[in-house]
Design a protein around this motif. Sequence first.
Motif, PDB file in Angstrom:
ATOM      1  N   VAL A   9      23.446  48.869  42.213  1.00  0.00           N
ATOM      2  CA  VAL A   9      22.611  47.738  42.511  1.00  0.00           C
ATOM      3  C   VAL A   9      21.915  47.236  41.279  1.00  0.00           C
ATOM      4  N   ASP A  10      22.521  46.092  40.238  1.00  0.00           N
ATOM      5  CA  ASP A  10      21.611  45.902  39.182  1.00  0.00           C
ATOM      6  C   ASP A  10      22.189  44.427  38.583  1.00  0.00           C
ATOM      7  N   ASP A  11      21.219  43.685  38.382  1.00  0.00           N
ATOM      8  CA  ASP A  11      21.629  42.197  37.820  1.00  0.00           C
ATOM      9  C   ASP A  11      22.321  42.223  36.706  1.00  0.00           C
ATOM     10  N   ASP A  12      21.995  43.377  35.869  1.00  0.00           N
ATOM     11  CA  ASP A  12      22.993  43.345  34.735  1.00  0.00           C
ATOM     12  C   ASP A  12      24.167  43.995  34.588  1.00  0.00           C
ATOM     13  N   ALA A  13      25.312  43.125  34.471  1.00  0.00           N
ATOM     14  CA  ALA A  13      26.794  43.560  34.904  1.00  0.00           C
ATOM     15  C   ALA A  13      26.998  44.629  34.055  1.00  0.00           C
ATOM     16  N   ASN A  14      26.669  44.557  32.740  1.00  0.00           N
ATOM     17  CA  ASN A  14      26.912  45.449  31.845  1.00  0.00           C
ATOM     18  C   ASN A  14      26.455  46.818  31.797  1.00  0.00           C
ATOM     19  N   ILE A  15      25.135  46.929  32.532  1.00  0.00           N
ATOM     20  CA  ILE A  15      24.567  48.069  32.836  1.00  0.00           C
ATOM     21  C   ILE A  15      25.418  48.952  33.948  1.00  0.00           C
ATOM     22  N   ALA A  16      25.531  47.899  34.965  1.00  0.00           N
ATOM     23  CA  ALA A  16      26.208  48.435  36.249  1.00  0.00           C
ATOM     24  C   ALA A  16      27.375  48.988  35.886  1.00  0.00           C
ATOM     25  N   LYS A  25      34.387  58.713  36.169  1.00  0.00           N
ATOM     26  CA  LYS A  25      34.747  59.891  35.458  1.00  0.00           C
ATOM     27  C   LYS A  25      34.382  61.176  36.055  1.00  0.00           C
ATOM     28  N   GLU A  26      33.413  61.201  36.854  1.00  0.00           N
ATOM     29  CA  GLU A  26      32.849  62.122  37.570  1.00  0.00           C
ATOM     30  C   GLU A  26      33.307  62.473  39.026  1.00  0.00           C
ATOM     31  N   CYS A  27      34.234  61.550  39.192  1.00  0.00           N
ATOM     32  CA  CYS A  27      35.145  61.609  40.402  1.00  0.00           C
ATOM     33  C   CYS A  27      34.179  61.090  41.741  1.00  0.00           C
ATOM     34  N   PHE A  28      33.222  59.869  41.484  1.00  0.00           N
ATOM     35  CA  PHE A  28      32.706  59.187  42.495  1.00  0.00           C
ATOM     36  C   PHE A  28      33.342  58.072  42.514  1.00  0.00           C
ATOM     37  N   ASP A  29      33.067  57.533  44.203  1.00  0.00           N
ATOM     38  CA  ASP A  29      33.757  56.208  44.405  1.00  0.00           C
ATOM     39  C   ASP A  29      32.319  55.161  43.996  1.00  0.00           C
ATOM     40  N   THR A  30      32.498  54.124  43.473  1.00  0.00           N
ATOM     41  CA  THR A  30      31.533  53.250  43.099  1.00  0.00           C
ATOM     42  C   THR A  30      31.805  52.033  43.448  1.00  0.00           C
ATOM     43  N   ARG A  31      30.548  51.313  44.181  1.00  0.00           N
ATOM     44  CA  ARG A  31      30.671  49.787  44.181  1.00  0.00           C
ATOM     45  C   ARG A  31      29.620  49.243  43.609  1.00  0.00           C
ATOM     46  N   MET A  32      29.588  48.149  43.125  1.00  0.00           N
ATOM     47  CA  MET A  32      28.664  47.330  42.142  1.00  0.00           C
ATOM     48  C   MET A  32      28.300  46.005  42.796  1.00  0.00           C
ATOM     49  N   VAL A  33      26.733  45.691  43.088  1.00  0.00           N
ATOM     50  CA  VAL A  33      26.570  44.390  43.581  1.00  0.00           C
ATOM     51  C   VAL A  33      25.308  44.165  42.540  1.00  0.00           C
ATOM     52  N   HIS A  34      25.016  42.827  42.569  1.00  0.00           N
ATOM     53  CA  HIS A  34      24.253  42.469  41.480  1.00  0.00           C
ATOM     54  C   HIS A  34      22.981  41.663  41.991  1.00  0.00           C
ATOM     55  N   ALA A  71      13.967  51.775  56.328  1.00  0.00           N
ATOM     56  CA  ALA A  71      13.808  51.405  57.822  1.00  0.00           C
ATOM     57  C   ALA A  71      14.772  51.676  58.690  1.00  0.00           C
ATOM     58  N   LYS A  72      16.001  52.013  58.135  1.00  0.00           N
ATOM     59  CA  LYS A  72      17.129  52.227  58.749  1.00  0.00           C
ATOM     60  C   LYS A  72      17.758  53.745  58.474  1.00  0.00           C
ATOM     61  N   SER A  73      17.761  54.065  57.354  1.00  0.00           N
ATOM     62  CA  SER A  73      18.643  55.109  56.797  1.00  0.00           C
ATOM     63  C   SER A  73      17.845  55.836  55.849  1.00  0.00           C
ATOM     64  N   ASN A  74      18.203  57.253  55.828  1.00  0.00           N
ATOM     65  CA  ASN A  74      17.500  58.213  54.605  1.00  0.00           C
ATOM     66  C   ASN A  74      18.344  58.347  53.514  1.00  0.00           C
ATOM     67  N   THR A  75      19.291  57.495  53.280  1.00  0.00           N
ATOM     68  CA  THR A  75      20.272  57.549  52.164  1.00  0.00           C
ATOM     69  C   THR A  75      19.375  57.693  50.992  1.00  0.00           C
ATOM     70  N   PRO A  76      19.750  58.541  50.269  1.00  0.00           N
ATOM     71  CA  PRO A  76      18.929  58.851  48.628  1.00  0.00           C
ATOM     72  C   PRO A  76      19.005  57.741  47.610  1.00  0.00           C
ATOM     73  N   ILE A  77      17.871  57.207  47.320  1.00  0.00           N
ATOM     74  CA  ILE A  77      17.687  56.124  46.389  1.00  0.00           C
ATOM     75  C   ILE A  77      17.370  56.577  45.069  1.00  0.00           C
ATOM     76  N   ILE A  78      17.874  56.289  43.940  1.00  0.00           N
ATOM     77  CA  ILE A  78      17.345  56.425  42.608  1.00  0.00           C
ATOM     78  C   ILE A  78      16.920  55.259  42.021  1.00  0.00           C
ATOM     79  N   MET A  79      15.697  54.733  41.750  1.00  0.00           N
ATOM     80  CA  MET A  79      15.372  53.549  41.170  1.00  0.00           C
ATOM     81  C   MET A  79      15.546  53.474  39.790  1.00  0.00           C
ATOM     82  N   LEU A  80      15.766  52.300  39.206  1.00  0.00           N
ATOM     83  CA  LEU A  80      15.836  52.138  37.686  1.00  0.00           C
ATOM     84  C   LEU A  80      14.875  50.801  37.643  1.00  0.00           C
ATOM     85  N   SER A  81      14.114  51.080  36.418  1.00  0.00           N
ATOM     86  CA  SER A  81      13.407  49.892  36.067  1.00  0.00           C
ATOM     87  C   SER A  81      12.975  49.958  34.573  1.00  0.00           C
ATOM     88  N   ALA A  82      12.783  48.934  33.853  1.00  0.00           N
ATOM     89  CA  ALA A  82      12.479  48.789  32.507  1.00  0.00           C
ATOM     90  C   ALA A  82      10.848  48.762  32.410  1.00  0.00           C
TER      91      ALA A  82
END
Length: 232
Positions: A9-16, A25-34, A71-82
């Motif tokens: 989840v990143d509004d900068d399409a280039n970074i996403a 490349k590391e064999c993960f399945d990815t989905r991008m939203v902005h 509030a509904k899930s324990n899915t791990p989250i890594i935050m990115l910030s400038a």
Amino acid sequence: MNKQKILIVDDDANIAELIALYLTKECFDTRMVHDGEMALEVFDNYQPNLIILDLMLPGIDGYQVCREIRAKSNTPIIMLSAKGEVFDKVLGLELGADDYMLKPFDTKELVARVKAVLRRYQPVSPNAVQNPNLKCVSYDDLVVNLSNYSVLYYDKAIEMPPKELELLYFLASSPNQVFTREQLLDNIWGYEYIGDTRTVDVHVKRLREKIKDHDHWRIATVWGIGYKFEVK
């Protein structure tokens, strides 16, 4: 074996796209939203194993997205910030993020952190606790298992993010031993968090919300020093 799914989840399409490229490349399945609204919408359908979440998003910001997912899930989250302020880092952790990276970041390091967080977070059935070879500690009405990252409290599985569980395990492994906040930071979070002692307080607070004081044990505050797992 199914690929593990990462929601970016990143509004900068280039970074996403750069993150997606490295993870694919590391064999993960990815989905991008902005944006945040789309992130919450896609989360329910995509059901990712981990979320990489930028804080500054149009509309709903990353903090709010994190709050709503937690509030509904324990899915791990890594935050990115400038932003590098301690306040942001602590607030992110307080809302339930598992890790935090500042932009600009090294893409290989991000991939390594994704793998590390996923390794720590492998929900399994509570029955696995019965295996005597597993790394776990048990007290009356509490079993903390570091081998499969599970906690049984009054025979019920309690979901908690990896860092909370590691902190609980670390304290419970040394009953009645007092640890300073700095020692806990060093052992659980590593060198990069040294000095940011509020991180420990935040996690202890969240642990106490899930694991209440027991007649025979509790997570005790040692004023002016830190914390201990007190056994009576």
